[in-house]
Design a protein around this motif. Sequence first.
Motif, PDB file in Angstrom:
ATOM      1  N   LEU A 101       0.862  -1.177   0.000  1.00  0.00           N
ATOM      2  CA  LEU A 101       0.000   0.000   0.000  1.00  0.00           C
ATOM      3  C   LEU A 101       0.901   1.231   0.000  1.00  0.00           C
ATOM      4  O   LEU A 101       1.676   1.434   0.939  1.00  0.00           O
ATOM      5  CB  LEU A 101      -0.898   0.015   1.237  1.00  0.00           C
ATOM      6  CG  LEU A 101      -1.864  -1.155   1.426  1.00  0.00           C
ATOM      7  CD1 LEU A 101      -2.654  -0.980   2.711  1.00  0.00           C
ATOM      8  CD2 LEU A 101      -2.801  -1.284   0.244  1.00  0.00           C
ATOM      9  N   LEU A 102       0.829   2.027  -1.050  1.00  0.00           N
ATOM     10  CA  LEU A 102       1.638   3.238  -1.148  1.00  0.00           C
ATOM     11  C   LEU A 102       0.800   4.410  -0.643  1.00  0.00           C
ATOM     12  O   LEU A 102      -0.118   4.873  -1.319  1.00  0.00           O
ATOM     13  CB  LEU A 102       2.068   3.476  -2.599  1.00  0.00           C
ATOM     14  CG  LEU A 102       2.836   4.770  -2.864  1.00  0.00           C
ATOM     15  CD1 LEU A 102       4.182   4.758  -2.162  1.00  0.00           C
ATOM     16  CD2 LEU A 102       3.009   4.997  -4.347  1.00  0.00           C
ATOM     17  N   VAL A 103       1.107   4.874   0.571  1.00  0.00           N
ATOM     18  CA  VAL A 103       0.322   5.936   1.200  1.00  0.00           C
ATOM     19  C   VAL A 103       0.954   7.283   0.883  1.00  0.00           C
ATOM     20  O   VAL A 103       2.147   7.489   1.119  1.00  0.00           O
ATOM     21  CB  VAL A 103       0.236   5.726   2.729  1.00  0.00           C
ATOM     22  CG1 VAL A 103      -0.550   6.850   3.383  1.00  0.00           C
ATOM     23  CG2 VAL A 103      -0.408   4.386   3.039  1.00  0.00           C
ATOM     24  N   VAL A 104       0.139   8.213   0.354  1.00  0.00           N
ATOM     25  CA  VAL A 104       0.600   9.559   0.018  1.00  0.00           C
ATOM     26  C   VAL A 104      -0.316  10.564   0.697  1.00  0.00           C
ATOM     27  O   VAL A 104      -1.552  10.436   0.630  1.00  0.00           O
ATOM     28  CB  VAL A 104       0.598   9.787  -1.512  1.00  0.00           C
ATOM     29  CG1 VAL A 104       1.164  11.159  -1.848  1.00  0.00           C
ATOM     30  CG2 VAL A 104       1.406   8.710  -2.224  1.00  0.00           C
ATOM     31  N   ASP A 105       0.257  11.543   1.351  1.00  0.00           N
ATOM     32  CA  ASP A 105      -0.497  12.605   2.011  1.00  0.00           C
ATOM     33  C   ASP A 105      -1.138  13.501   0.945  1.00  0.00           C
ATOM     34  O   ASP A 105      -0.455  14.017   0.059  1.00  0.00           O
ATOM     35  CB  ASP A 105       0.454  13.421   2.898  1.00  0.00           C
ATOM     36  CG  ASP A 105      -0.281  14.388   3.810  1.00  0.00           C
ATOM     37  OD1 ASP A 105      -1.303  14.945   3.383  1.00  0.00           O
ATOM     38  OD2 ASP A 105       0.179  14.606   4.948  1.00  0.00           O
ATOM     39  N   SER A 106      -2.462  13.699   1.043  1.00  0.00           N
ATOM     40  CA  SER A 106      -3.164  14.473   0.015  1.00  0.00           C
ATOM     41  C   SER A 106      -2.836  15.961   0.066  1.00  0.00           C
ATOM     42  O   SER A 106      -3.105  16.684  -0.893  1.00  0.00           O
ATOM     43  CB  SER A 106      -4.677  14.294   0.170  1.00  0.00           C
ATOM     44  OG  SER A 106      -5.107  14.765   1.438  1.00  0.00           O
ATOM     45  N   SER A 107      -2.246  16.432   1.168  1.00  0.00           N
ATOM     46  CA  SER A 107      -1.888  17.850   1.254  1.00  0.00           C
ATOM     47  C   SER A 107      -0.419  18.104   0.908  1.00  0.00           C
ATOM     48  O   SER A 107      -0.055  19.215   0.519  1.00  0.00           O
ATOM     49  CB  SER A 107      -2.181  18.402   2.653  1.00  0.00           C
ATOM     50  OG  SER A 107      -1.439  17.694   3.628  1.00  0.00           O
ATOM     51  N   PRO A 130      -2.013   2.418  -4.798  1.00  0.00           N
ATOM     52  CA  PRO A 130      -1.875   3.788  -4.292  1.00  0.00           C
ATOM     53  C   PRO A 130      -3.048   4.165  -3.382  1.00  0.00           C
ATOM     54  O   PRO A 130      -4.209   3.876  -3.701  1.00  0.00           O
ATOM     55  CB  PRO A 130      -1.860   4.639  -5.559  1.00  0.00           C
ATOM     56  CG  PRO A 130      -2.477   3.797  -6.616  1.00  0.00           C
ATOM     57  CD  PRO A 130      -2.269   2.373  -6.238  1.00  0.00           C
ATOM     58  N   VAL A 131      -2.723   4.769  -2.245  1.00  0.00           N
ATOM     59  CA  VAL A 131      -3.718   5.200  -1.261  1.00  0.00           C
ATOM     60  C   VAL A 131      -3.442   6.666  -0.936  1.00  0.00           C
ATOM     61  O   VAL A 131      -2.341   7.006  -0.500  1.00  0.00           O
ATOM     62  CB  VAL A 131      -3.640   4.348   0.028  1.00  0.00           C
ATOM     63  CG1 VAL A 131      -4.640   4.851   1.054  1.00  0.00           C
ATOM     64  CG2 VAL A 131      -3.869   2.877  -0.267  1.00  0.00           C
ATOM     65  N   ILE A 132      -4.430   7.530  -1.165  1.00  0.00           N
ATOM     66  CA  ILE A 132      -4.280   8.963  -0.873  1.00  0.00           C
ATOM     67  C   ILE A 132      -4.955   9.225   0.464  1.00  0.00           C
ATOM     68  O   ILE A 132      -6.182   9.077   0.604  1.00  0.00           O
ATOM     69  CB  ILE A 132      -4.880   9.822  -2.005  1.00  0.00           C
ATOM     70  CG1 ILE A 132      -4.135   9.530  -3.317  1.00  0.00           C
ATOM     71  CG2 ILE A 132      -4.795  11.301  -1.663  1.00  0.00           C
ATOM     72  CD1 ILE A 132      -4.725  10.210  -4.527  1.00  0.00           C
ATOM     73  N   ASN A 133      -4.157   9.617   1.450  1.00  0.00           N
ATOM     74  CA  ASN A 133      -4.613   9.754   2.838  1.00  0.00           C
ATOM     75  C   ASN A 133      -4.894  11.221   3.176  1.00  0.00           C
ATOM     76  O   ASN A 133      -4.498  12.130   2.459  1.00  0.00           O
ATOM     77  CB  ASN A 133      -3.529   9.176   3.763  1.00  0.00           C
ATOM     78  CG  ASN A 133      -4.014   9.009   5.178  1.00  0.00           C
ATOM     79  OD1 ASN A 133      -5.215   8.972   5.443  1.00  0.00           O
ATOM     80  ND2 ASN A 133      -3.099   8.912   6.122  1.00  0.00           N
ATOM     81  N   LYS A 134      -5.592  11.417   4.286  1.00  0.00           N
ATOM     82  CA  LYS A 134      -5.890  12.746   4.863  1.00  0.00           C
ATOM     83  C   LYS A 134      -6.740  13.593   3.919  1.00  0.00           C
ATOM     84  O   LYS A 134      -6.508  14.795   3.753  1.00  0.00           O
ATOM     85  CB  LYS A 134      -4.591  13.485   5.221  1.00  0.00           C
ATOM     86  CG  LYS A 134      -3.658  12.700   6.150  1.00  0.00           C
ATOM     87  CD  LYS A 134      -2.456  13.520   6.566  1.00  0.00           C
ATOM     88  CE  LYS A 134      -1.485  12.703   7.390  1.00  0.00           C
ATOM     89  NZ  LYS A 134      -0.313  13.443   7.844  1.00  0.00           N
ATOM     90  N   ILE A 135      -7.751  12.969   3.293  1.00  0.00           N
ATOM     91  CA  ILE A 135      -8.600  13.725   2.368  1.00  0.00           C
ATOM     92  C   ILE A 135      -9.551  14.661   3.102  1.00  0.00           C
ATOM     93  O   ILE A 135     -10.189  15.516   2.483  1.00  0.00           O
ATOM     94  CB  ILE A 135      -9.411  12.775   1.466  1.00  0.00           C
ATOM     95  CG1 ILE A 135     -10.300  11.856   2.322  1.00  0.00           C
ATOM     96  CG2 ILE A 135      -8.488  11.965   0.564  1.00  0.00           C
ATOM     97  CD1 ILE A 135     -11.346  11.103   1.515  1.00  0.00           C
ATOM     98  N   ASP A 136      -9.667  14.507   4.445  1.00  0.00           N
ATOM     99  CA  ASP A 136     -10.563  15.386   5.202  1.00  0.00           C
ATOM    100  C   ASP A 136      -9.886  16.675   5.644  1.00  0.00           C
ATOM    101  O   ASP A 136     -10.513  17.510   6.294  1.00  0.00           O
ATOM    102  CB  ASP A 136     -11.109  14.640   6.421  1.00  0.00           C
ATOM    103  CG  ASP A 136     -10.013  14.037   7.293  1.00  0.00           C
ATOM    104  OD1 ASP A 136      -8.870  13.930   6.796  1.00  0.00           O
ATOM    105  OD2 ASP A 136     -10.295  13.658   8.449  1.00  0.00           O
ATOM    106  N   LEU A 137      -8.610  16.872   5.288  1.00  0.00           N
ATOM    107  CA  LEU A 137      -7.927  18.124   5.639  1.00  0.00           C
ATOM    108  C   LEU A 137      -8.386  19.247   4.716  1.00  0.00           C
ATOM    109  O   LEU A 137      -8.680  19.015   3.535  1.00  0.00           O
ATOM    110  CB  LEU A 137      -6.413  17.957   5.515  1.00  0.00           C
ATOM    111  CG  LEU A 137      -5.709  17.048   6.528  1.00  0.00           C
ATOM    112  CD1 LEU A 137      -4.215  17.019   6.229  1.00  0.00           C
ATOM    113  CD2 LEU A 137      -5.954  17.523   7.945  1.00  0.00           C
TER     114      LEU A 137
END
Length: 576
Positions: A101-107, A130-137
Amino acid sequence: MDPKFERNFCIIAHIDHGKSTLADRLIEMTGGLSEREMSAQVLDSMDLERERGITIKAKSIRLHYKAKDGNTYRLNLIDTPGHVDFSYEVSRALSACEGALLVVDSSQGVEAQTVANTFLAAANNLTIVPVINKIDLPAAQPDYVKEQIENVLAIPAQDALLISAKSGIGVEGVLEAIVNRIPAPKGSAQNPLQALIFDSWFDAYRGAVVLVRVMEGRVANHTKIRLCAGNEIYEVEQIGALTPKPIALDELEAGDVGFVVANIKQVADARMGDTIVEAGSTAPPLPGFEATKPMVFAGLFPVLADDYAPLRDALGKLKLNDASLYYEPENSVALGFGFRCGFLGLLHMEIVQERLEREFSLNLITTAPSVRYRITRIGGEVIEVDSPAKFPAPSDMEKIEEPIIKAMIITDDQSVGGILQLCQDKRGTQKNFEYLSPTRVMLTYELPLNEIVLDFYDRLKSISRGYASLDYHLAGYKESDLVKLDVLVGGEPVDALAMICHREQSYERGRELVSRLRKLIPRQMFEVPIQAAIGSRVIAREPLRRCAKTFWPNATAATFRVSASCSKNKKKENAA
């Protein structure tokens, strides 16, 4: 369990992109721990990991998930360190998996270690999700990050998962993607045993406990096994898995991940990346094993001479859990008895020092970090030296080679000028300059490792206002014009302050060093010269002025005036 219902995967990401938080949510949603037992960063067992928000030791846990297709799958999650110092551990953990799982910060988008870890995963032929994290920021830009993933990493991002690991949004989709996209493990339980060691730790009662991924065959209790690197033979005493609580098992088959206890005395005997085979078997070791080599060296000395024995015991206990730590006794004229220690990098050095101070209540003095140089003597003999005190005389050296790294820096376009100047000051050679997007740039440089260990990272963050990210790996040795810079106080050399630097920078470094020492050393009753020298030639000098003269009559008069003033004040108080 049928191997087609098993999935081995890891999570890779840049520092602070939400890797450990996503692991927490996966454990929570699969019922690995109850709500009462859960805590933030549950896989990070050390206080330092929790405080800094980093993962230092790799972990492996077994989870069970009932998918939407009605089948129950066994998920083996291997949590990996995120820092560049532990890249070898990351590579071994990746080789134990089929997917990542490739985690990338969305900001923040794609960073330097995102790129480096993706390349490692691709080199091991892993399926990357690919996983785009922190989409609620509020600052989240998932569409922009998708473009970056496609342009920079060349990974299709139209099916990238949009999640918030902290709040749990979209995490169930991650579990479904693991089941549907990541392939089942290959290998047969009928083949000769081959198991990869990707981590180990020390238990006071059972010795070294090794985490393994069984590639071929099976291992059961009382099996005679052989470690290929050291060729030692042991008998398996216990087999189990972490859920994340340890549970005992009867055997591990091809595709399984678990721990093995075999009365191994030291962690150093169970080397990371080594292969376990059956005793007497002719099965070859798995490829990719390397002995871990320290890259940064520093001296650790106790503030109090009485703490030398406790420091020796503390280092011995720490090495039981950290085989990559290297140390040997060292004696300094200025600092007394201590140890010369080798570390994987600056973060590793910082962690070891802080653990020694916290867990063993020691007060330590750490000398300036240095690297290992390769010196060819006049007679042709090649030696490796990791301390300025061990350097031969200049007349006895034919050439000096220093370690070179290949550094990858990702930054915004506004900081490019300052970073180019910084790399130029650090004797860097530019290899590539690439725009990842209209506002983000990736620079590739060859830099001497000696320049990195001093203040490079701090200056890089200052110039880029914290935006730049750095990843590097060793790229070999290169001949250079290096000299040993000695510091003399009162005409006597202080071995703890000696340093190795390039000849062109020696004058500037010498002036700066003696200037700082003049401000730090307290004044004496007589003038003391502070000098920087290369061999017998002094290149910088600062005099430490003596204290101002104090005459006894003046001192007596001053004392009399103070006492008289005090007596007058006392009379006024009594009258009032």
